[in-house]
Motif scaffolding. Structure first.
Motif, PDB file in Angstrom:
ATOM      1  N   ASN A  90      37.149  40.629  39.442  1.00 11.86           N
ATOM      2  CA  ASN A  90      35.911  41.138  40.038  1.00 11.86           C
ATOM      3  C   ASN A  90      35.249  42.170  39.137  1.00 11.86           C
ATOM      4  O   ASN A  90      34.030  42.146  38.940  1.00 11.86           O
ATOM      5  N   ALA A  91      36.039  43.080  38.589  1.00 12.91           N
ATOM      6  CA  ALA A  91      35.494  44.120  37.716  1.00 12.91           C
ATOM      7  C   ALA A  91      34.899  43.505  36.452  1.00 12.91           C
ATOM      8  O   ALA A  91      33.808  43.899  36.013  1.00 12.91           O
ATOM      9  N   GLN A  92      35.591  42.537  35.881  1.00  7.17           N
ATOM     10  CA  GLN A  92      35.092  41.882  34.662  1.00  7.17           C
ATOM     11  C   GLN A  92      33.790  41.153  34.955  1.00  7.17           C
ATOM     12  O   GLN A  92      32.838  41.227  34.171  1.00  7.17           O
ATOM     13  N   TYR A  93      33.716  40.484  36.081  1.00  7.66           N
ATOM     14  CA  TYR A  93      32.484  39.799  36.452  1.00  7.66           C
ATOM     15  C   TYR A  93      31.356  40.818  36.659  1.00  7.66           C
ATOM     16  O   TYR A  93      30.217  40.601  36.227  1.00  7.66           O
ATOM     17  N   GLY A  94      31.673  41.920  37.308  1.00 11.10           N
ATOM     18  CA  GLY A  94      30.674  42.957  37.522  1.00 11.10           C
ATOM     19  C   GLY A  94      30.105  43.483  36.210  1.00 11.10           C
ATOM     20  O   GLY A  94      28.891  43.667  36.077  1.00 11.10           O
ATOM     21  N   ARG A  95      30.977  43.698  35.226  1.00 11.12           N
ATOM     22  CA  ARG A  95      30.515  44.162  33.903  1.00 11.12           C
ATOM     23  C   ARG A  95      29.648  43.103  33.242  1.00 11.12           C
ATOM     24  O   ARG A  95      28.624  43.412  32.640  1.00 11.12           O
ATOM     25  N   ALA A  96      30.025  41.835  33.376  1.00 14.78           N
ATOM     26  CA  ALA A  96      29.251  40.742  32.773  1.00 14.78           C
ATOM     27  C   ALA A  96      27.861  40.631  33.407  1.00 14.78           C
ATOM     28  O   ALA A  96      26.922  40.181  32.760  1.00 14.78           O
ATOM     29  N   HIS A 136      44.603  28.611  42.019  1.00 17.11           N
ATOM     30  CA  HIS A 136      43.620  29.219  41.115  1.00 17.11           C
ATOM     31  C   HIS A 136      42.583  30.057  41.854  1.00 17.11           C
ATOM     32  O   HIS A 136      41.656  30.570  41.232  1.00 17.11           O
ATOM     33  N   THR A 137      42.716  30.220  43.159  1.00 20.86           N
ATOM     34  CA  THR A 137      41.727  30.964  43.935  1.00 20.86           C
ATOM     35  C   THR A 137      41.506  32.355  43.359  1.00 20.86           C
ATOM     36  O   THR A 137      40.366  32.805  43.200  1.00 20.86           O
ATOM     37  N   TRP A 138      42.577  33.029  43.011  1.00 19.18           N
ATOM     38  CA  TRP A 138      42.487  34.407  42.530  1.00 19.18           C
ATOM     39  C   TRP A 138      41.864  34.510  41.141  1.00 19.18           C
ATOM     40  O   TRP A 138      41.532  35.594  40.683  1.00 19.18           O
ATOM     41  N   HIS A 139      41.641  33.390  40.489  1.00 11.20           N
ATOM     42  CA  HIS A 139      41.001  33.394  39.163  1.00 11.20           C
ATOM     43  C   HIS A 139      39.487  33.597  39.258  1.00 11.20           C
ATOM     44  O   HIS A 139      38.828  33.776  38.241  1.00 11.20           O
ATOM     45  N   HIS A 150      43.227  39.991  40.553  1.00 12.03           N
ATOM     46  CA  HIS A 150      41.965  39.532  41.141  1.00 12.03           C
ATOM     47  C   HIS A 150      40.932  40.663  41.133  1.00 12.03           C
ATOM     48  O   HIS A 150      39.746  40.424  40.883  1.00 12.03           O
ATOM     49  N   ASP A 151      41.359  41.878  41.384  1.00 11.84           N
ATOM     50  CA  ASP A 151      40.449  43.026  41.290  1.00 11.84           C
ATOM     51  C   ASP A 151      39.894  43.147  39.870  1.00 11.84           C
ATOM     52  O   ASP A 151      38.721  43.478  39.680  1.00 11.84           O
ATOM     53  N   GLN A 152      40.729  42.858  38.878  1.00 17.03           N
ATOM     54  CA  GLN A 152      40.274  42.888  37.488  1.00 17.03           C
ATOM     55  C   GLN A 152      39.243  41.785  37.233  1.00 17.03           C
ATOM     56  O   GLN A 152      38.274  41.988  36.488  1.00 17.03           O
TER      57      GLN A 152
END
Length: 167
Positions: free
Chosen positions: A158-164, A94-97, A154-156
């Motif tokens: 990061n991007a989703q977290y950045g938007r949040a 689950h690391t990449w989650h 995993h890049d997605q």
């Protein structure tokens, strides 16, 4: 005679682990973000960083998480002492989650500090053992070993977290 199967994802112990991870995620969201939070901080395409991370992994992580990032057997089933075996860091785990900033924070500060309470685990906090660049290097090495499709997912994350986070 009915065969009793080993505990599965839906067991009470697994739900406790899921709850602990959710609590850790809430703690992580409240944790002050460092550089790169919400964006990609790891450098899985930088050969020098990845080579350094491979050495750091071999010296600090492989003993529990496996030389090939495979983790310990039955990593989802609690041991008699209440701890979960070390999970894999390959694509089956689950690391990449989790976004980079969360992975860096857990590696640096440990799960218990992220949760704000005692939690049965053997994962040490490496903030007093490894430099920040070594932590980024080891996590970059781990990510470099994932298939490209998992790296992209995993890049997605990061991007989703950045938007949040408003980034």
């Amino acid at each position: 005679m009915t065969k009793i199967s080993s505990p599965s994802w839906g067991t009470l112990g697994m739900w406790a682990a899921v709850l602990a991870l959710l609590v850790a995620a809430v703690g992580w969201l409240a944790w002050p973000s460092g550089a790169g939070a919400g964006g990609s901080t790891l450098r899985p395409y930088d050969d020098q960083v990845v080579l350094r991370g491979e050495v750091v992994y071999a010296n600090n992580c492989a003993r529990c998480h496996g030389a090939n990032l495979e983790g310990q057997p039955n990593w989802r089933v609690r041991l008699p002492d209440g701890k979960l075996p070390a999970p894999p860091h390959d694509e089956t785990g689950h690391t990449w989650h989790h976004p980079d900033s969360y992975l860096i924070a857990v590696t640096t500060h440990g799960l218990e500090q992220m949760l704000g309470k005692a939690y049965p685990n053997d994962m040490p906090a490496y903030g007093n053992t490894l430099s920040e660049s070594d932590i980024v290097a080891v996590l970059s090495y781990i990510k470099s070993r994932w298939p490209r499709s998992v790296q992209a997912r995993h890049d997605q994350v990061n991007a989703q977290y950045g938007r949040a986070q408003g980034g």
